[in-house]
Motif scaffolding. Structure first.
Motif, PDB file in Angstrom:
ATOM      1  N   TRP A   8       9.199   3.261   8.169  1.00 31.11           N
ATOM      2  CA  TRP A   8       9.489   3.358   6.738  1.00 31.11           C
ATOM      3  C   TRP A   8       8.824   2.220   5.966  1.00 31.11           C
ATOM      4  CZ3 TRP A   8      10.572   7.931   5.617  1.00 31.11           C
ATOM      5  CH2 TRP A   8      11.364   8.720   6.443  1.00 31.11           C
ATOM      6  N   THR A   9       8.704   1.060   6.592  1.00 33.11           N
ATOM      7  CA  THR A   9       7.938  -0.025   5.968  1.00 33.11           C
ATOM      8  C   THR A   9       6.486   0.399   5.783  1.00 33.11           C
ATOM      9  OG1 THR A   9       9.367  -1.658   7.036  1.00 33.11           O
ATOM     10  CG2 THR A   9       7.260  -2.439   6.189  1.00 33.11           C
ATOM     11  N   PHE A  10       5.950   1.064   6.802  1.00 30.20           N
ATOM     12  CA  PHE A  10       4.575   1.549   6.739  1.00 30.20           C
ATOM     13  C   PHE A  10       4.411   2.586   5.633  1.00 30.20           C
ATOM     14  CE2 PHE A  10       1.779   5.039   8.270  1.00 30.20           C
ATOM     15  CZ  PHE A  10       0.564   4.394   8.125  1.00 30.20           C
ATOM     16  N   TYR A  11       5.352   3.522   5.533  1.00 33.35           N
ATOM     17  CA  TYR A  11       5.243   4.558   4.503  1.00 33.35           C
ATOM     18  C   TYR A  11       5.398   3.974   3.101  1.00 33.35           C
ATOM     19  CZ  TYR A  11       5.520   7.996   8.268  1.00 33.35           C
ATOM     20  OH  TYR A  11       5.275   8.740   9.392  1.00 33.35           O
ATOM     21  N   ARG A  12       6.277   2.984   2.940  1.00 33.82           N
ATOM     22  CA  ARG A  12       6.411   2.344   1.623  1.00 33.82           C
ATOM     23  C   ARG A  12       5.120   1.632   1.237  1.00 33.82           C
ATOM     24  NH1 ARG A  12      11.743   1.236   3.433  1.00 33.82           N
ATOM     25  NH2 ARG A  12      11.096  -0.805   4.229  1.00 33.82           N
ATOM     26  N   LEU A  13       4.498   0.966   2.213  1.00 35.56           N
ATOM     27  CA  LEU A  13       3.227   0.296   1.938  1.00 35.56           C
ATOM     28  C   LEU A  13       2.165   1.309   1.535  1.00 35.56           C
ATOM     29  CD1 LEU A  13       1.370  -2.190   1.985  1.00 35.56           C
ATOM     30  CD2 LEU A  13       1.059  -1.812   4.441  1.00 35.56           C
ATOM     31  N   ALA A  14       2.114   2.440   2.249  1.00 37.17           N
ATOM     32  CA  ALA A  14       1.143   3.478   1.908  1.00 37.17           C
ATOM     33  C   ALA A  14       1.408   4.037   0.514  1.00 37.17           C
ATOM     34  CB  ALA A  14       1.187   4.598   2.947  1.00 37.17           C
ATOM     35  N   GLY A  15       2.683   4.220   0.164  1.00 39.24           N
ATOM     36  CA  GLY A  15       3.013   4.725  -1.162  1.00 39.24           C
ATOM     37  C   GLY A  15       2.604   3.766  -2.261  1.00 39.24           C
ATOM     38  N   ARG A  16       2.860   2.460  -2.055  1.00 39.85           N
ATOM     39  CA  ARG A  16       2.470   1.474  -3.065  1.00 39.85           C
ATOM     40  C   ARG A  16       0.960   1.419  -3.234  1.00 39.85           C
ATOM     41  NH1 ARG A  16       6.613  -1.763  -0.656  1.00 39.85           N
ATOM     42  NH2 ARG A  16       5.034  -2.941   0.510  1.00 39.85           N
ATOM     43  N   GLU A  17       0.231   1.499  -2.122  1.00 39.12           N
ATOM     44  CA  GLU A  17      -1.224   1.438  -2.211  1.00 39.12           C
ATOM     45  C   GLU A  17      -1.779   2.695  -2.867  1.00 39.12           C
ATOM     46  OE1 GLU A  17      -4.841  -0.401  -1.990  1.00 39.12           O
ATOM     47  OE2 GLU A  17      -2.822  -1.194  -1.689  1.00 39.12           O
ATOM     48  N   ALA A  18      -1.170   3.856  -2.594  1.00 44.66           N
ATOM     49  CA  ALA A  18      -1.610   5.087  -3.247  1.00 44.66           C
ATOM     50  C   ALA A  18      -1.370   5.011  -4.753  1.00 44.66           C
ATOM     51  CB  ALA A  18      -0.878   6.282  -2.648  1.00 44.66           C
ATOM     52  N   ALA A  19      -0.218   4.464  -5.156  1.00 41.98           N
ATOM     53  CA  ALA A  19       0.065   4.315  -6.585  1.00 41.98           C
ATOM     54  C   ALA A  19      -0.917   3.351  -7.236  1.00 41.98           C
ATOM     55  CB  ALA A  19       1.501   3.832  -6.777  1.00 41.98           C
ATOM     56  N   THR A  21      -3.961   2.761  -6.256  1.00 42.53           N
ATOM     57  CA  THR A  21      -5.247   3.453  -6.324  1.00 42.53           C
ATOM     58  C   THR A  21      -5.287   4.409  -7.508  1.00 42.53           C
ATOM     59  OG1 THR A  21      -5.455   3.308  -3.911  1.00 42.53           O
ATOM     60  CG2 THR A  21      -6.842   4.916  -5.039  1.00 42.53           C
ATOM     61  N   ALA A  22      -4.173   5.118  -7.735  1.00 43.59           N
ATOM     62  CA  ALA A  22      -4.119   6.055  -8.863  1.00 43.59           C
ATOM     63  C   ALA A  22      -4.205   5.315 -10.195  1.00 43.59           C
ATOM     64  CB  ALA A  22      -2.836   6.876  -8.784  1.00 43.59           C
ATOM     65  N   ARG A  23      -3.497   4.185 -10.305  1.00 41.92           N
ATOM     66  CA  ARG A  23      -3.559   3.411 -11.549  1.00 41.92           C
ATOM     67  C   ARG A  23      -4.967   2.884 -11.795  1.00 41.92           C
ATOM     68  NH1 ARG A  23       1.367   1.304  -9.568  1.00 41.92           N
ATOM     69  NH2 ARG A  23       0.282  -0.582  -8.874  1.00 41.92           N
ATOM     70  N   SER A  24      -5.619   2.441 -10.731  1.00 39.24           N
ATOM     71  CA  SER A  24      -6.983   1.933 -10.872  1.00 39.24           C
ATOM     72  C   SER A  24      -7.934   3.036 -11.314  1.00 39.24           C
ATOM     73  CB  SER A  24      -7.446   1.326  -9.543  1.00 39.24           C
ATOM     74  OG  SER A  24      -8.775   0.888  -9.613  1.00 39.24           O
ATOM     75  N   ALA A  25      -7.776   4.232 -10.729  1.00 35.74           N
ATOM     76  CA  ALA A  25      -8.637   5.355 -11.114  1.00 35.74           C
ATOM     77  C   ALA A  25      -8.407   5.743 -12.570  1.00 35.74           C
ATOM     78  CB  ALA A  25      -8.377   6.543 -10.191  1.00 35.74           C
ATOM     79  N   MET A  26      -7.156   5.758 -13.006  1.00 32.01           N
ATOM     80  CA  MET A  26      -6.851   6.088 -14.392  1.00 32.01           C
ATOM     81  C   MET A  26      -7.437   5.048 -15.350  1.00 32.01           C
ATOM     82  SD  MET A  26      -5.515   8.214 -16.468  1.00 32.01           S
ATOM     83  CE  MET A  26      -4.579   9.240 -15.323  1.00 32.01           C
ATOM     84  N   ALA A  27      -7.360   3.778 -14.948  1.00 28.26           N
ATOM     85  CA  ALA A  27      -7.915   2.725 -15.802  1.00 28.26           C
ATOM     86  C   ALA A  27      -9.423   2.874 -15.944  1.00 28.26           C
ATOM     87  CB  ALA A  27      -7.565   1.356 -15.225  1.00 28.26           C
ATOM     88  N   LEU A 411      -3.573   8.083   7.861  1.00 27.13           N
ATOM     89  CA  LEU A 411      -3.027   7.248   6.803  1.00 27.13           C
ATOM     90  C   LEU A 411      -3.253   5.770   7.106  1.00 27.13           C
ATOM     91  CD1 LEU A 411      -1.520   7.426   4.137  1.00 27.13           C
ATOM     92  CD2 LEU A 411       0.635   7.380   5.414  1.00 27.13           C
ATOM     93  N   ALA A 412      -3.044   5.382   8.371  1.00 25.95           N
ATOM     94  CA  ALA A 412      -3.280   3.995   8.758  1.00 25.95           C
ATOM     95  C   ALA A 412      -4.756   3.633   8.629  1.00 25.95           C
ATOM     96  CB  ALA A 412      -2.791   3.763  10.190  1.00 25.95           C
ATOM     97  N   SER A 413      -5.640   4.568   8.954  1.00 20.22           N
ATOM     98  CA  SER A 413      -7.077   4.310   8.813  1.00 20.22           C
ATOM     99  C   SER A 413      -7.445   4.096   7.353  1.00 20.22           C
ATOM    100  CB  SER A 413      -7.878   5.480   9.394  1.00 20.22           C
ATOM    101  OG  SER A 413      -7.612   5.639  10.773  1.00 20.22           O
ATOM    102  N   TRP A 414      -6.877   4.906   6.467  1.00 18.75           N
ATOM    103  CA  TRP A 414      -7.151   4.749   5.034  1.00 18.75           C
ATOM    104  C   TRP A 414      -6.628   3.405   4.534  1.00 18.75           C
ATOM    105  CZ3 TRP A 414      -3.477   4.612   0.962  1.00 18.75           C
ATOM    106  CH2 TRP A 414      -4.032   4.635  -0.326  1.00 18.75           C
ATOM    107  N   LEU A 415      -5.416   3.042   4.961  1.00 21.60           N
ATOM    108  CA  LEU A 415      -4.849   1.762   4.538  1.00 21.60           C
ATOM    109  C   LEU A 415      -5.683   0.590   5.044  1.00 21.60           C
ATOM    110  CD1 LEU A 415      -0.954   1.953   4.852  1.00 21.60           C
ATOM    111  CD2 LEU A 415      -2.294   1.391   2.830  1.00 21.60           C
ATOM    112  N   ARG A 416      -6.166   0.695   6.266  1.00 19.33           N
ATOM    113  CA  ARG A 416      -6.972  -0.400   6.812  1.00 19.33           C
ATOM    114  C   ARG A 416      -8.273  -0.560   6.040  1.00 19.33           C
ATOM    115  NH1 ARG A 416      -7.524  -3.159  12.091  1.00 19.33           N
ATOM    116  NH2 ARG A 416      -9.673  -3.864  12.260  1.00 19.33           N
ATOM    117  N   ARG A 417      -8.866   0.558   5.617  1.00 25.10           N
ATOM    118  CA  ARG A 417     -10.076   0.447   4.795  1.00 25.10           C
ATOM    119  C   ARG A 417      -9.771  -0.225   3.467  1.00 25.10           C
ATOM    120  NH1 ARG A 417     -10.924   5.723   6.794  1.00 25.10           N
ATOM    121  NH2 ARG A 417     -10.158   6.631   4.836  1.00 25.10           N
ATOM    122  N   ARG A 418      -8.570  -0.042   2.953  1.00 21.64           N
ATOM    123  CA  ARG A 418      -8.191  -0.636   1.675  1.00 21.64           C
ATOM    124  C   ARG A 418      -7.782  -2.103   1.811  1.00 21.64           C
ATOM    125  NH1 ARG A 418      -9.007   1.731  -3.129  1.00 21.64           N
ATOM    126  NH2 ARG A 418      -7.120   0.701  -3.877  1.00 21.64           N
TER     127      ARG A 418
END
Length: 569
Positions: A8-19, A21-27, A411-418
Motif C-alpha cells: 500500500w505504501t508502494f501504491y500510494r507512492l505510485a498514485g502521488r507520482e501519477a498525480a 505527472t498529470a499536473r505537470s502535463a496540464m501546466a 508500475l515499478a518500472s515506470w516509477l523507477r524511470r521517474r
C-alpha cells in the motif's frame, strides 16, 4: 516483485507520482511560451571560478586519448571521445558535463587550449549521444563548466567558434528552461537554478535568465536545505558538490556588483559547519547515503573559502548525523530517517551505522558508494554494507526495484524511470539523544523503527566515547513494542578499512592499523567472527577488506555489548 506489507505504501507512492505527472502535463498545456526561449547571449562578461581540483597530468592523458571518469577508462586512439558509446552512464555524464576541461586549463599551454576547443567543437557539431547529453543535471553541469573554462576556450579562438560557443550556451539555457517546465526531480531543479544564475551573471543579454534563476534558486534552497545546513537527500557528497558551486556563485554576484540572494548566503553559512561534522581526520567525508571516495583537497578548499570557524557542528538533528570526539578519536553516526522518495535515489539503509577513526587512520567504515556499476551500487545501499545491525538478512529500507514478475512490475518500472532506485519505505521514526557522562565521556543513544513493519522489532544503539578517545563502548538492543513474536537472526557488523588487519586474540579481535596503532575489539555475550567484506569507496575501485560480525538471535530484550579499546599508539 512481491511488496508484502509495503504494497500500500508502494501504491500510494505510485498514485502521488501519477498525480504529479498529470499536473505537470496540464501546466505544460496551459502555460504560454517561455520568454527565455527567444533569448540569445550577445557576449561574456565574467568567468566564474572553478573550485574543483585540477591536475595537469590528466591533461596529458586526455591529449593521449585516455579518458578516465567515474572509475572507467576509454582509450580513443586519436578519435573524438564523442564517437564512442560511454563505458557506463556515469562516465557519459562526466564526459558531457565537460568538468574535465579544468585539467586542460591547468596545463596552461597553447596545445591544451587548442585541444579543448577541438573537443568542444566536436560536441557543437552534433557528435555524441544527445539523449545522455541533454539530461537536465548533465546540461546544468555543462553550462557551468563552459562558463568557468571560457578563458581556456576563447583565448586565441576565431569569431566563428566564439559565436558557436554563445549559441551552445543559449541552447543549454533553453534545455534547462524546458526541463523545469516539464518537471524534474528536486535535486536536478536546484542544479538547474544554480546554472541559470551563472548564465545570467556571466552573459550579456541574459538579464531575464538571472531573474528566473534567482527566483528559482531562492525557492529551491528554502524547500530543500535544512536548518542545520544539510540537504533533504542526506547525501554528504551532494552537499559538498553544491557548495563547490554556491561559493563561486556568491562571488560572481559580488563581482557583478549585485547583492546575492539572502537564501544563498544563509545556505552557505550553514553548510560549512555541517561538512566539518562529517569530515574525518583523513580529510574525507563519512560514507553515508550515497557518498563514496572524497577528494580531500576539494573539501579543504571548501572549508577555507567557506570562512566558517574551525569548530565543527557536533549534532545535526534535521539532517540526522552526530559526532563524538575524544582526543584524536572521533565517531560519526547516522541517526536520521530515510529521505523522501524524490530525494532518495542514492540513499542507503544504514540507520544507526557509525564510522570510527583515530587521527588520519580510518578504522570502522561503511562500505561506501562505488563510482559506477548498478549491481555494486545496489549492494552498497543495503544494511549489510553498513556498520550497524541487520535483521533476517534484510535491509531496514525497501528500495524501488522492478526486477521480478508480478502485477506491480510495469508500475515499478515506470516509477523507477521517474524517481530512480528510490527508497519506498525506511526508518520513519528515529530518535537520538546526546549526553555527557560524569567523567566527560560523550554519549549518544538512538533508536529506529525500520524493521517494525516487517519484523516487529526496533533497533537501539548506544555509543560512549571516552574523553581521551582510547575506548568506544557500544551496545545494541532490540525492542518489540507490540505482541510477542519469534526470535529473528541478527548480524551486527563492523566493516574495517582496508588498511586495518584483523586477527583473533582469544575471544577478542586484535586490529592492526596502518598507522601502527593496535586496537582490541571485545564483545561480552557473543564471540565475534571475522568475515570478508568489500570497500567500495576507494579511488582505484573496490578493495577487499574484512568485517567483524556478531551473530545472534534478536527478540524483545536482546542486548549485545561490545567495545573498541586502543592498546598502543
Amino acid at each position: 516483485m512481491q511488496w508484502g506489507p509495503d504494497r500500500w505504501t508502494f501504491y500510494r507512492l505510485a498514485g502521488r507520482e501519477a498525480a504529479r505527472t498529470a499536473r505537470s502535463a496540464m501546466a505544460r498545456v496551459t502555460a504560454g511560451p517561455s520568454t527565455l526561449s527567444r533569448l540569445r547571449p550577445t557576449g561574456l562578461v565574467i568567468a566564474p571560478q572553478d573550485l574543483r581540483t585540477s591536475d595537469a597530468t590528466i591533461a596529458a592523458d586526455i591529449y593521449g586519448g585516455l579518458f578516465v571518469f567515474a572509475g572507467r577508462a576509454l582509450a580513443t586512439g586519436g578519435r573524438s571521445p564523442f564517437d564512442f558509446a560511454p563505458p557506463s552512464p556515469e562516465w557519459g555524464e562526466a564526459l558531457y558535463g565537460f568538468g574535465w576541461l579544468r585539467h586542460l586549463r591547468a596545463a596552461d599551454s597553447a596545445l591544451a587550449r587548442s585541444n579543448a576547443r577541438a573537443f568542444v567543437q566536436d560536441f557543437m557539431a552534433g557528435r555524441g549521444d544527445r539523449e545522455l547529453a541533454n539530461r537536465p543535471p548533465v546540461v546544468a553541469r555543462r553550462l557551468i563548466s563552459l562558463l568557468s573554462q571560457s578563458p581556456l576556450l576563447l583565448e586565441g579562438a576565431d569569431h566563428a567558434f566564439y559565436q558557436g560557443f554563445l549559441r551552445t550556451l543559449g541552447r543549454c539555457v533553453r534545455h534547462l528552461d524546458l526541463a523545469l517546465r516539464r518537471g524534474i526531480l528536486p535535486g536536478d531543479r536546484l542544479s538547474a537554478a544554480v546554472a541559470l544564475c551563472f548564465a545570467g551573471l556571466c552573459c550579456e543579454g541574459f538579464e531575464p535568465v538571472l531573474r528566473r534563476g534567482t527566483r528559482l534558486l531562492t525557492r529551491e534552497l528554502a524547500r530543500q536545505m535544512l536548518p542545520d545546513g544539510g540537504h533533504r537527500s542526506r547525501n554528504p557528497t551532494f552537499i559538498k558538490d553544491l557548495l563547490l558551486d554556491l561559493l563561486p556563485l556568491r562571488q560572481s554576484f559580488l563581482t557583478r556588483d549585485i547583492a546575492p540572494p539572502e537564501a544563498l548566503l544563509n545556505a552557505v553559512d550553514r553548510m560549512v559547519p555541517l561538512l566539518r561534522l562529517l569530515r574525518h581526520g583523513d580529510a574525507s567525508l563519512g560514507h553515508h547515503n550515497g557518498t563514496g571516495a572524497t577528494e580531500a583537497d576539494q573539501l579543504a578548499t571548501l572549508l577555507v573559502y567557506g570562512g566558517a570557524s574551525g569548530t565543527p557542528l557536533m549534532h545535526a538533528p534535521y539532517t540526522g548525523y552526530t559526532r563524538l570526539e575524544g582526543g584524536a578519536t572521533l565517531v560519526v553516526a547516522d541517526v536520521g530517517p530515510a529521505p523522501g522518495p524524490a530525494y532518495s535515489a542514492a540513499a542507503g539503509a544504514g540507520c544507526l551505522s557509525f564510522e570510527l577513526s583515530s587521527g588520519a587512520q580510518r578504522l570502522v567504515v561503511n562500505c561506501g558508494m562505488p563510482a559506477t556499476g548498478e549491481d555494486m551500487r545496489r549492494l552498497a545501499r543495503t544494511t549489510a554494507a553498513h556498520s550497524t545491525a541487520s535483521l533476517d538478512d534484510t535491509s531496514s529500507c525497501r528500495f524501488l526495484d522492478p526486477r521480478g514478475p508480478g502485477f506491480a512490475h510495469p508500475l515499478a518500472s515506470w516509477l523507477r524511470r521517474r524517481l530512480g532506485p528510490a527508497v519506498v519505505r525506511g526508518p520513519a521514526r528515529v530518535t537520538a539523544e546526546r549526553s555527557t557522562e560524569p567523567d566527560g565521556a560523550a554519549v549518544v543513544a538512538a533508536r529506529h523503527d525500520g524493521y517494525a513493519p516487517t519484523l516487529g522489532l526496533l533497533h537501539e544503539r548506544r555509543l560512549c566515547l571516552s574523553p581521551d578517545g582510547g575506548c568506544l563502548d557500544g551496545a545494541d538492543g532490540f525492542v518489540r513494542p507490540s505482541s510477542a513474536g519469534p526470535a529473528v537472526p541478527a548480524a551486527i557488523r563492523f566493516h574495517l578499512h582496508p588498511t586495518v588487519r584483523a586477527a583473533r586474540e582469544g575471544r577478542a579481535v586484535l586490529l592492526s592499523a596502518g598507522n601502527g596503532e593496535l586496537w582490541l575489539f571485545e564483545a561480552d555475550a557473543t564471540d565475534p567472527v571475522i568475515e570478508e567484506s568489500v570497500y567500495f569507496a576507494a579511488f582505484n575501485g573496490a578493495r577487499r577488506t574484512e568485517q567483524i560480525v556478531l551473530h545472534l538471535a534478536a527478540e524483545a530484550g536482546t542486548r549485545a555489548t561490545w567495545r573498541f579499546r586502543r592498546l598502543s599508539a
